[in-house]
Scaffold this motif. Structure first.
Motif, PDB file in Angstrom:
ATOM      1  N   SER A  35     -56.367   4.662 -27.195  1.00  0.00           N
ATOM      2  CA  SER A  35     -57.198   5.810 -27.935  1.00  0.00           C
ATOM      3  C   SER A  35     -56.469   7.054 -27.329  1.00  0.00           C
ATOM      4  CB  SER A  35     -58.696   5.644 -27.026  1.00  0.00           C
ATOM      5  OG  SER A  35     -59.500   6.705 -27.556  1.00  0.00           O
ATOM      6  N   VAL A  36     -56.507   8.102 -28.314  1.00  0.00           N
ATOM      7  CA  VAL A  36     -56.098   9.198 -27.988  1.00  0.00           C
ATOM      8  C   VAL A  36     -57.373  10.335 -28.707  1.00  0.00           C
ATOM      9  CG1 VAL A  36     -54.953   9.453 -30.384  1.00  0.00           C
ATOM     10  CG2 VAL A  36     -54.351  11.257 -28.326  1.00  0.00           C
ATOM     11  N   THR A  37     -57.680  11.160 -27.916  1.00  0.00           N
ATOM     12  CA  THR A  37     -58.769  12.468 -28.314  1.00  0.00           C
ATOM     13  C   THR A  37     -58.070  13.708 -28.054  1.00  0.00           C
ATOM     14  OG1 THR A  37     -59.854  12.550 -26.298  1.00  0.00           O
ATOM     15  CG2 THR A  37     -60.618  11.004 -27.717  1.00  0.00           C
ATOM     16  N   ARG A  38     -58.064  14.601 -28.945  1.00  0.00           N
ATOM     17  CA  ARG A  38     -57.907  16.275 -28.776  1.00  0.00           C
ATOM     18  C   ARG A  38     -59.354  16.794 -29.074  1.00  0.00           C
ATOM     19  NH1 ARG A  38     -56.911  20.401 -32.233  1.00  0.00           N
ATOM     20  NH2 ARG A  38     -55.366  21.775 -31.341  1.00  0.00           N
ATOM     21  N   LEU A  39     -59.471  17.770 -28.115  1.00  0.00           N
ATOM     22  CA  LEU A  39     -60.662  18.718 -28.363  1.00  0.00           C
ATOM     23  C   LEU A  39     -60.167  20.169 -28.112  1.00  0.00           C
ATOM     24  CD1 LEU A  39     -62.796  16.693 -25.694  1.00  0.00           C
ATOM     25  CD2 LEU A  39     -62.694  16.183 -28.261  1.00  0.00           C
ATOM     26  N   ARG A  40     -60.722  21.029 -29.060  1.00  0.00           N
ATOM     27  CA  ARG A  40     -60.426  22.403 -28.659  1.00  0.00           C
ATOM     28  C   ARG A  40     -61.842  23.234 -28.438  1.00  0.00           C
ATOM     29  NH1 ARG A  40     -60.168  27.042 -32.017  1.00  0.00           N
ATOM     30  NH2 ARG A  40     -58.591  28.387 -30.994  1.00  0.00           N
ATOM     31  N   GLU A  88     -46.137  10.209 -29.893  1.00  0.00           N
ATOM     32  CA  GLU A  88     -46.952   8.983 -30.919  1.00  0.00           C
ATOM     33  C   GLU A  88     -48.239   9.357 -30.964  1.00  0.00           C
ATOM     34  OE1 GLU A  88     -47.612   4.252 -30.956  1.00  0.00           O
ATOM     35  OE2 GLU A  88     -46.021   5.042 -29.397  1.00  0.00           O
ATOM     36  N   ALA A  89     -48.849   9.858 -29.764  1.00  0.00           N
ATOM     37  CA  ALA A  89     -50.382   9.911 -29.867  1.00  0.00           C
ATOM     38  C   ALA A  89     -50.710  11.262 -30.745  1.00  0.00           C
ATOM     39  CB  ALA A  89     -50.922  10.484 -28.512  1.00  0.00           C
ATOM     40  N   HIS A  90     -49.805  12.080 -30.871  1.00  0.00           N
ATOM     41  CA  HIS A  90     -49.980  13.368 -31.742  1.00  0.00           C
ATOM     42  C   HIS A  90     -49.609  12.693 -33.427  1.00  0.00           C
ATOM     43  CE1 HIS A  90     -48.533  16.434 -34.333  1.00  0.00           C
ATOM     44  NE2 HIS A  90     -49.420  17.017 -33.767  1.00  0.00           N
ATOM     45  N   ALA A 129     -62.225  18.551 -32.865  1.00  0.00           N
ATOM     46  CA  ALA A 129     -62.196  17.336 -32.148  1.00  0.00           C
ATOM     47  C   ALA A 129     -62.004  16.090 -33.066  1.00  0.00           C
ATOM     48  CB  ALA A 129     -63.690  17.135 -31.816  1.00  0.00           C
ATOM     49  N   ALA A 130     -60.964  15.344 -32.477  1.00  0.00           N
ATOM     50  CA  ALA A 130     -60.682  14.241 -33.371  1.00  0.00           C
ATOM     51  C   ALA A 130     -60.295  12.991 -32.220  1.00  0.00           C
ATOM     52  CB  ALA A 130     -59.451  14.473 -34.172  1.00  0.00           C
ATOM     53  N   VAL A 131     -60.173  11.914 -32.883  1.00  0.00           N
ATOM     54  CA  VAL A 131     -59.937  10.613 -32.348  1.00  0.00           C
ATOM     55  C   VAL A 131     -59.104   9.721 -33.081  1.00  0.00           C
ATOM     56  CG1 VAL A 131     -62.095   9.584 -32.874  1.00  0.00           C
ATOM     57  CG2 VAL A 131     -61.007   8.892 -30.703  1.00  0.00           C
ATOM     58  N   ALA A 132     -58.382   8.919 -32.240  1.00  0.00           N
ATOM     59  CA  ALA A 132     -57.664   7.731 -33.106  1.00  0.00           C
ATOM     60  C   ALA A 132     -57.467   6.721 -32.165  1.00  0.00           C
ATOM     61  CB  ALA A 132     -56.143   8.245 -33.486  1.00  0.00           C
ATOM     62  N   HIS A 133     -57.536   5.307 -32.777  1.00  0.00           N
ATOM     63  CA  HIS A 133     -57.452   4.114 -32.049  1.00  0.00           C
ATOM     64  C   HIS A 133     -56.312   3.243 -32.604  1.00  0.00           C
ATOM     65  CE1 HIS A 133     -61.169   4.933 -29.775  1.00  0.00           C
ATOM     66  NE2 HIS A 133     -61.715   5.176 -31.121  1.00  0.00           N
ATOM     67  N   TRP A 134     -55.505   2.548 -31.825  1.00  0.00           N
ATOM     68  CA  TRP A 134     -54.731   1.573 -32.419  1.00  0.00           C
ATOM     69  C   TRP A 134     -54.342   0.416 -31.397  1.00  0.00           C
ATOM     70  CZ3 TRP A 134     -53.342   6.249 -30.783  1.00  0.00           C
ATOM     71  CH2 TRP A 134     -52.245   6.491 -29.717  1.00  0.00           C
ATOM     72  N   THR A 165     -52.178  11.362 -38.361  1.00  0.00           N
ATOM     73  CA  THR A 165     -51.925  10.403 -39.439  1.00  0.00           C
ATOM     74  C   THR A 165     -53.260   9.490 -39.532  1.00  0.00           C
ATOM     75  OG1 THR A 165     -50.653   8.870 -38.604  1.00  0.00           O
ATOM     76  CG2 THR A 165     -49.730  10.596 -39.918  1.00  0.00           C
ATOM     77  N   GLU A 166     -53.792   8.945 -38.559  1.00  0.00           N
ATOM     78  CA  GLU A 166     -54.683   7.995 -38.529  1.00  0.00           C
ATOM     79  C   GLU A 166     -56.078   8.340 -37.938  1.00  0.00           C
ATOM     80  OE1 GLU A 166     -53.057   4.459 -36.583  1.00  0.00           O
ATOM     81  OE2 GLU A 166     -51.222   5.034 -37.297  1.00  0.00           O
ATOM     82  N   GLY A 167     -56.051   9.763 -37.520  1.00  0.00           N
ATOM     83  CA  GLY A 167     -57.223  10.079 -36.841  1.00  0.00           C
ATOM     84  C   GLY A 167     -58.549  10.401 -37.522  1.00  0.00           C
ATOM     85  N   ARG A 168     -59.597  10.470 -36.992  1.00  0.00           N
ATOM     86  CA  ARG A 168     -60.808  10.769 -37.488  1.00  0.00           C
ATOM     87  C   ARG A 168     -61.359  11.979 -36.867  1.00  0.00           C
ATOM     88  NH1 ARG A 168     -66.034   9.898 -35.837  1.00  0.00           N
ATOM     89  NH2 ARG A 168     -65.048   8.381 -33.968  1.00  0.00           N
ATOM     90  N   ALA A 169     -61.860  13.178 -37.836  1.00  0.00           N
ATOM     91  CA  ALA A 169     -62.332  14.263 -37.163  1.00  0.00           C
ATOM     92  C   ALA A 169     -63.792  14.084 -36.873  1.00  0.00           C
ATOM     93  CB  ALA A 169     -62.252  15.306 -38.269  1.00  0.00           C
ATOM     94  N   SER A 170     -64.504  14.655 -35.717  1.00  0.00           N
ATOM     95  CA  SER A 170     -65.697  14.422 -35.275  1.00  0.00           C
ATOM     96  C   SER A 170     -66.411  15.327 -35.855  1.00  0.00           C
ATOM     97  CB  SER A 170     -65.806  14.762 -33.896  1.00  0.00           C
ATOM     98  OG  SER A 170     -64.870  13.874 -33.114  1.00  0.00           O
ATOM     99  N   ARG A 171     -67.875  15.238 -36.125  1.00  0.00           N
ATOM    100  CA  ARG A 171     -68.759  16.142 -36.895  1.00  0.00           C
ATOM    101  C   ARG A 171     -69.022  17.265 -35.701  1.00  0.00           C
ATOM    102  NH1 ARG A 171     -73.526  12.375 -38.794  1.00  0.00           N
ATOM    103  NH2 ARG A 171     -72.112  10.499 -38.441  1.00  0.00           N
ATOM    104  N   LEU A 172     -68.797  18.636 -36.078  1.00  0.00           N
ATOM    105  CA  LEU A 172     -68.828  19.667 -35.280  1.00  0.00           C
ATOM    106  C   LEU A 172     -69.726  20.779 -35.980  1.00  0.00           C
ATOM    107  CD1 LEU A 172     -65.269  20.179 -34.387  1.00  0.00           C
ATOM    108  CD2 LEU A 172     -67.211  18.931 -32.913  1.00  0.00           C
ATOM    109  N   ARG A 173     -70.516  21.496 -35.295  1.00  0.00           N
ATOM    110  CA  ARG A 173     -71.529  22.414 -35.619  1.00  0.00           C
ATOM    111  C   ARG A 173     -70.712  23.758 -36.416  1.00  0.00           C
ATOM    112  NH1 ARG A 173     -74.443  26.935 -32.985  1.00  0.00           N
ATOM    113  NH2 ARG A 173     -76.117  27.390 -34.390  1.00  0.00           N
ATOM    114  N   LYS A 174     -69.503  23.959 -35.793  1.00  0.00           N
ATOM    115  CA  LYS A 174     -68.685  25.241 -36.195  1.00  0.00           C
ATOM    116  C   LYS A 174     -67.203  24.825 -36.452  1.00  0.00           C
ATOM    117  CE  LYS A 174     -72.026  28.781 -35.276  1.00  0.00           C
ATOM    118  NZ  LYS A 174     -72.293  30.031 -34.257  1.00  0.00           N
ATOM    119  N   PRO A 175     -67.083  23.906 -37.346  1.00  0.00           N
ATOM    120  CA  PRO A 175     -65.631  23.463 -37.101  1.00  0.00           C
ATOM    121  C   PRO A 175     -64.619  24.692 -37.630  1.00  0.00           C
ATOM    122  CG  PRO A 175     -66.630  22.698 -39.093  1.00  0.00           C
ATOM    123  CD  PRO A 175     -67.542  23.077 -38.301  1.00  0.00           C
TER     124      PRO A 175
END
Length: 140
Positions: free
Chosen positions: A4-9, A101-103, A84-89, A108-118
Motif C-alpha cells: 500500500s502507498v499513500t501520498r498526503l499533502r 514504483e510506488a509513485h 490525498a491518494a492511495v494505491a494497493h497491489w 496510474t492505479e491510485g484512487r483520490a480520496s474525498r477532500l473538502r477543498k482539493p
C-alpha cells in the motif's frame, strides 16, 4: 505480499502538529498489527507525506486501516489535506518496492480520496515523484 502507498499533502502547515501527532500514533499502531511486514515514511517537499507499507495479505492491511489510531485520523484528512491518494497491489514477498514504483503505481492505479477543498491536481493524480534522501525517508 500486499503493498500500500499513500501520498498526503497538507493544505496548510497550521495542521502539521495535529497531523504529525496522529500519524505517529498510526505508524506505531501499524507495527503491532499481525501481518505487518515493513513500512517506510517519507517527508517530501511542499507539505507532502508518503507511506509505503507491506502486509502479509489484504486482510492484515484492512485490520490496520480499521483499527483505532488509523481509523481516527482518516476523517480528519478531508479537512487537513488538499491532495490525498492511495494505491494497493500484490508484490512478490521480499523487500518493499522502491519509491519510483510506488509513485508510478499511485499515478496510474491510485484512487483520490474525498477532500473538502482539493487542489486542481488532486483528482487527476498529477504530482511529482518523491524527493528521496536518507533524511526524508525513514523506516516505520
Amino acid at each position: 505480499m500486499h503493498v500500500s502507498v499513500t501520498r498526503l499533502r497538507l493544505a496548510s502547515w497550521l495542521t502539521a502538529p495535529a497531523f504529525l501527532s496522529a500519524s505517529g500514533e498510526s505508524a506505531r499502531q501499524a507495527k503491532t498489527v499481525p501481518g505487518f511486514r515493513a513500512g517506510r515514511l517519507l517527508v517530501d517537499k511542499g507539505r507532502v507525506f508518503w507511506t509505503l507499507t507491506a502486509w502479509s495479505d489484504i486482510e492484515a492491511m484492512k485490520a490496520y486501516r480499521d483499527a483505532a489510531a488509523h481509523a481516527a485520523i482518516m476523517p480528519k484528512l478531508a479537512e487537513w489535506c488538499d491532495e490525498a491518494a492511495v494505491a494497493h497491489w500484490q508484490a512478490p514477498d521480499g523487500a518493499l518496492p522502491p519509491w519510483t514504483e510506488a509513485h508510478e503505481r499511485l499515478s496510474t492505479e491510485g484512487r483520490a480520496s474525498r477532500l473538502r477543498k482539493p487542489s486542481t491536481r488532486h483528482a487527476a493524480l498529477i504530482f511529482p515523484p518523491p524527493a528521496v534522501s536518507r533524511w526524508r525517508d525513514q523506516p516505520m
